[in-house]
Each structure stands twice: as C-alpha cells, then as structure tokens.
Design a protein around this motif. Structure first.
Motif, PDB file in Angstrom:
ATOM      1  N   SER A 328       1.354 -10.029  -2.149  1.00  0.00           N
ATOM      2  CA  SER A 328       1.966  -8.751  -1.776  1.00  0.00           C
ATOM      3  C   SER A 328       2.099  -7.841  -2.990  1.00  0.00           C
ATOM      4  O   SER A 328       1.788  -6.648  -2.933  1.00  0.00           O
ATOM      5  CB  SER A 328       3.341  -8.989  -1.155  1.00  0.00           C
ATOM      6  N   LEU A 331      -1.311  -6.530  -4.003  1.00  0.00           N
ATOM      7  CA  LEU A 331      -1.813  -5.505  -3.081  1.00  0.00           C
ATOM      8  C   LEU A 331      -1.090  -4.183  -3.277  1.00  0.00           C
ATOM      9  O   LEU A 331      -1.704  -3.115  -3.286  1.00  0.00           O
ATOM     10  CB  LEU A 331      -1.641  -5.985  -1.635  1.00  0.00           C
ATOM     11  N   THR A 336      -3.361  -0.993  -2.487  1.00  0.00           N
ATOM     12  CA  THR A 336      -4.346  -1.373  -1.481  1.00  0.00           C
ATOM     13  C   THR A 336      -4.048  -0.672  -0.157  1.00  0.00           C
ATOM     14  O   THR A 336      -2.913  -0.705   0.324  1.00  0.00           O
ATOM     15  CB  THR A 336      -4.335  -2.896  -1.268  1.00  0.00           C
ATOM     16  N   PHE A 341      -6.931  -4.009   3.574  1.00  0.00           N
ATOM     17  CA  PHE A 341      -6.282  -5.191   4.158  1.00  0.00           C
ATOM     18  C   PHE A 341      -7.089  -5.706   5.350  1.00  0.00           C
ATOM     19  O   PHE A 341      -7.251  -6.919   5.524  1.00  0.00           O
ATOM     20  CB  PHE A 341      -4.860  -4.829   4.574  1.00  0.00           C
ATOM     21  N   LEU A 370      -2.372 -14.574   6.549  1.00  0.00           N
ATOM     22  CA  LEU A 370      -2.044 -13.149   6.414  1.00  0.00           C
ATOM     23  C   LEU A 370      -0.678 -12.778   6.979  1.00  0.00           C
ATOM     24  O   LEU A 370      -0.118 -11.742   6.601  1.00  0.00           O
ATOM     25  CB  LEU A 370      -3.122 -12.311   7.109  1.00  0.00           C
ATOM     26  N   MET A 377       2.459  -4.858   3.617  1.00  0.00           N
ATOM     27  CA  MET A 377       1.294  -3.991   3.724  1.00  0.00           C
ATOM     28  C   MET A 377       1.501  -2.857   4.730  1.00  0.00           C
ATOM     29  O   MET A 377       0.601  -2.064   4.966  1.00  0.00           O
ATOM     30  CB  MET A 377       0.068  -4.818   4.131  1.00  0.00           C
TER      31      MET A 377
END
Length: 447
Positions: A328, A331, A336, A341, A370, A377
C-alpha cells in the motif's frame, strides 16, 4: 523479507502442483503455513487464522457454488442446454453460425463449467458444421471462446463468485453479473473473427457417420423451460440490484417491496427457485432425475469448493502479514493510479493462470492477495471492486495451455492436435484476456 517469503510461497504453490504432483489443497495449505511462520505471525494463532479464512469464504459463496453446479447438471441431463443452443442457432440463421456458437457458449457458460459445456455441446458442433457447411474448427473454436468468456467473468461460475467474495461484494453479485456480461461481449466478436480467420483450415478428423435426428430435436423440452434455469436467477438478481440503485439514488420503493425483492434476488434464494422450477423439465420421474442432478452437481463442485476454501485460507494469512502495508505504501508513494492497480491485478492473475492452469484458483489467489489493498487504493465502491473482479478474471483467461484441463477438453473433443490447439485455442484465450482488460479499463475511465 516478507515480499521474498510471499514470492517463494507462490513459486511453491506452482511447483507443488506441476512438478511434485501434489494436490493443490496441500500446496495452498503448506504455503499458508510457511508464509505465517516465516513472516513472524504467532504460531499459536496460525491454525485458527487458516481455518477462519477457509470458513469465511465458504460462508459467503459455498452454497452458491454448489447450487450453481446443480443447475449446470440440470441443464445437461434435461437436454435444456441443447435446446438453448438450437434456439440461438435458429435465431441467427445459417449465415452466422460462428457468432451463433459464440453466443450459445456465452449463455451456457454462465451456470455451467466451460469444460462441461463444451462436452455437452460437442455433438452440436458437428451438427452445425454439417448443416451450415462450415469447417468444424471454426465452429468449435467460436464455441470455446464464448464459453470461456462468461465462465471467467459472469457469476454464478465459481471464479468470479469467489473473487467477489474475497473482495467483500457478495451482496453485489447482480452488479458483477451485469458488468461481466458487458465486458464479455467484445470477447464474443473476437472469438467469432478469430475462429473464422485462423481455425478454418485446421486438420481435424471429422465424424462422417454423424446422423442428425430431426425427430429427437423436435421432442426436446419447450424453449421457456430450457432458458428458465439460466435466466430466472439473473432476472431476480438484476431486479434486486436495480431496487438498491433506486434506493441509493433517492427513489426508494416501498420498504416491504424492497425487502422481498432483496430476499428473492439474493443469489442463494434465486438459485433455489430456479432448481425448484426445474422439476418441470423432467416429465417422467422428476424426483428421481433431480436427485441424480444433485448428486452429479455436488460431485462436480467438490474439488472446486476445496480449492476455493484453501485459497481463502491462504489469503487470510496474507492479510495478517505486513505485506498489505508495504505494498500500500509503495503504491501510494509512487502515486499509482486505479488503472495501474487493475493492470497489476491482471498480471498477477495471468501469472497464476499460466503457471498452474486453473482459472478458479487463479482468481481466488489473486483476489485474496489484493483484498487488503483495495481501501488504500481507493477501491471502496461496489463498481470499483466489480471492475477489479473483471481485471482479475481477464488475467485468469491468460492463457490456457497444456497444464489446463480446458485445453485438453477443447483439443480432444474437437480432434485438434496439440500444435494446432496452441495456435488457436491458446492464442485466443490470451487475446480474450487482453481485450477484456481493455474494456474493463475503459469502463473504469468513463465511470
């Protein structure tokens, strides 16, 4: 350190089923134990975590998987699958047999495992090829493409259903069905084009003694009964989903009506209703024949349930490790985007699928990995999580080859040699995965 441990665990899962020839259940459980021990989780709580992960996923989708398999057996044993195929073929006429076969595959592939569907319809392949004077290779590859598209993207097949359960959107199965149908449509056109262009000159041993029994075709069950086990659950789940959408959009229906629609549109109840009405598919000895369908369906889904549960156990252990926070942070630090993703989901699922062969296992493992990352995300809304299921499903298409039972079903029941199967079936599954990912990303950008 934890990343290395997880990578080694994934490699072990693959090697255990391919090289060591262990049952996937053993590989998944040993990998879960290994990740837990080497990542420093309390060993006195590890067995409890594994059992909890197994049980939680089973509680979400176990009964739905079983009932979905029973519906598949009903379609097979009643002749409804053949009737559905015959109706769709007549609708499109003899001018578009390849596209008709893709559509047939897509419809039958919603409740039926793609390998079972291909076996059920393998005789129809030969009948259509003879009736329309088209190459058998074209007809068979078009059918396989249609079956694979909905099998991977549209519940109640176990792959997308399990991924939805792992991502905590079991109560939004209707949305997953609707989006899955949309994402799978381009795959049908791709399958048709590919089959017509690249499968027409395949070297296939055809059955010259095949006789088409018109009397048998005419005595098949009525059309509405044949479609009912497939369409009734989809219709009920869709209506319930629209009721929820209206309520969240400020246009609520009467409270009592909403409750009943929600009850009837839950996957479990809608599947049970479809099975109840399916007794009418057997005019003679319906109880005896339905009992045979239950036995067949339960036997068929036993291994799938075990693998789904074991995948849930592996995912539960991963959730307890520091991997979630590390990934996390990476990202977020690298800013990201949601598209990236979705691409990561695709690549991870494609890695599992290509390495160990099972579409369902690939979707279970990838969604389990995930799931802890979705909130960080920004994937919190049902539509976002549904598109993540689509990305995972797209990766789980890529690709079917010699370690996949689906590869051998298509090649053996069509009469393809291994080289031609790689050139057509394997290549098509890769293209289907890429096209499905592109459609998923476009929906994400639009909505």
């Amino acid at each position: 350190m934890i990343i290395l441990v997880v990578i080694l665990a994934i490699v072990f899962i693959i090697i255990s089923s391919t090289w060591l020839k262990l049952h996937p259940l053993v590989g998944l459980l040993v990998a879960a134990l290994g990740v837990g021990i080497f990542s420093g989780l309390p060993v006195d709580k590890l067995a409890e975590t594994i059992g909890k992960g197994f049980g939680e996923l089973m509680s979400k989708i176990g009964l739905m998987v079983i009932l979905g398999c029973v519906i598949g057996a009903i379609l097979d044993k009643s002749g409804a699958a053949i009737k559905v195929a015959d109706i769709i073929l007549n609708f499109f006429g003899k001018k578009y047999p390849a596209f008709a076969m893709s559509v047939i595959g897509a419809v039958v592939g919603i409740p039926v495992f793609c390998d079972s569907g291909f076996i059920i319809l393998s005789k129809l392949n030969k009948i259509v090829a003879k009736k329309t004077n088209r190459p058998l290779g074209t007809i068979a590859i078009a059918l396989s493409g249609g079956l694979f598209a909905t099998h991977t993207l549209v519940p109640p097949t176990p792959g997308p259903l399990s991924a939805a359960g792992n991502l905590n959107i079991s109560d939004s199965v209707g949305l997953v069905i609707l989006v899955g149908l949309v994402v799978s449509i381009p795959s049908l056109f791709l399958s048709t084009w590919f089959a017509q262009k690249f499968a027409k000159n395949l070297d296939i041993i055809e059955d010259d003694e095949l006789k088409i029994n018109d009397t048998e075709e005419k005595t098949l069950i009525p059309a509405w009964k044949a479609f009912m086990p497939i369409l009734l659950p989809i219709l009920l789940i869709t209506i319930a989903s629209f009721a929820k959408i209206l309520q969240s959009g400020g246009f609520p229906l009467p409270e009592q009506l909403t409750k009943w629609l929600s009850f009837l549109g839950s996957p479990l109840i809608s599947f049970l209703l479809a099975i109840f009405f399916s007794y009418s598919l057997f005019p003679e000895k319906p109880a005896e024949k339905m009992l045979a369908c239950f036995k067949s369906g339960i036997e068929h889904c036993g291994t799938t349930l075990v693998l789904v549960g074991a995948g849930g156990a592996f995912g539960a252990v991963l959730k307890e490790t520091p991997l979630k926070d590390m990934v996390s942070t990476w990202l977020i630090t690298n800013q990201t985007s949601g598209i990236v993703f979705l691409l990561i989901a695709f690549l991870v699922a494609a890695f599992f699928k290509t390495a160990q062969g099972s579409t369902t296992s690939s979707m279970v493992l990838t969604s389990g990995i995930l799931a802890p990352l979705t909130t960080s995300m920004g994937f919190t809304e049902p539509l976002d999580l549904t598109l993540l299921v689509m990305a995972v499903g797209s990766g789980a298409m890529t690709v079917s080859h010699a370690n996949d039972a689906w590869f051998w079903v298509v090649s053996q029941f069509t009469g393809l040699n291994q080289k031609d199967a790689y050139r057509t079936h394997t290549l098509l599954t890769g293209l289907q995965g890429i096209v499905s990912l592109i459609v998923t990303c476009l929906i994400y950008l639009i909505f």
